[in-house]
Design a protein around this motif. Sequence first.
Motif, PDB file in Angstrom:
ATOM      1  N   THR A  73       0.974   4.011  -3.005  1.00  0.00           N
ATOM      2  CA  THR A  73       0.574   5.386  -2.710  1.00  0.00           C
ATOM      3  C   THR A  73       1.680   6.373  -3.083  1.00  0.00           C
ATOM      4  N   HIS A 115      -6.471   4.044  -2.001  1.00  0.00           N
ATOM      5  CA  HIS A 115      -5.703   2.807  -2.206  1.00  0.00           C
ATOM      6  C   HIS A 115      -6.659   1.628  -2.288  1.00  0.00           C
ATOM      7  N   LYS A 145       0.835  -1.197   0.000  1.00  0.00           N
ATOM      8  CA  LYS A 145       0.000   0.000   0.000  1.00  0.00           C
ATOM      9  C   LYS A 145       0.868   1.245   0.000  1.00  0.00           C
ATOM     10  N   ALA A 203      -3.266   2.606  -6.424  1.00  0.00           N
ATOM     11  CA  ALA A 203      -3.517   3.878  -5.758  1.00  0.00           C
ATOM     12  C   ALA A 203      -3.811   4.933  -6.809  1.00  0.00           C
TER      13      ALA A 203
END
Length: 200
Positions: free
Chosen positions: A84, A133, A80, A123
């Motif tokens: 991002t 996300h 994640k 994302a």
Amino acid sequence: MGGSDARALSRALLDLCRMRKLTIATAESCTGGLVAGALTDIPGSSDVIDRGFVTYSNEAKRAMLGVKATTLATFGAVSKETATAMAVGALEKAGVDQAVSITGIAGPGGATPGKPVGLVHFAVAARDGRIVHREMRFGAIGRTTVRQRSVVEALRMLMELARGPQAAAKPRREAASRLRPRVARTPRRSAVKRRRPPRA
């Protein structure tokens, strides 16, 4: 989900972005530029698509998108946090209105404990500060299919992001218009209060 889904979504996304005057950049790892390819396959897409970053290696993610080495070392390329950072990096480097990133394990190899084949992190980031996300676990459905489904998911997320601000702006205007009649009514209420003392 195949090429026809990606093409239809690409057309719809480009039409929406033209209407809203939005520009897009992509940052791709496991899809290797397929999202940018799907969008630029549509004639006239140059008024929306600015550029695409294909950052397959960790070094490319650092050099081209500004992903921190500590982020990659701590969370890994498929995470994640990295997805991002990729989206935000693409947004900043390209100076566009919105950007999408994809990083995952298409297979057949590359799986690690906790990160199986078919795991993909997405994302999207917008200039107004919105960041979304999404994690998908497609499973070991084949490298080509994982990549195709990732393209479709990325296009869907861009579409949702492009729709967002317009949907949020309308309620604010309606709320503002509803407040105006209330302001106009306050003198009437005070006038009624003034009449009560003489009657008493």
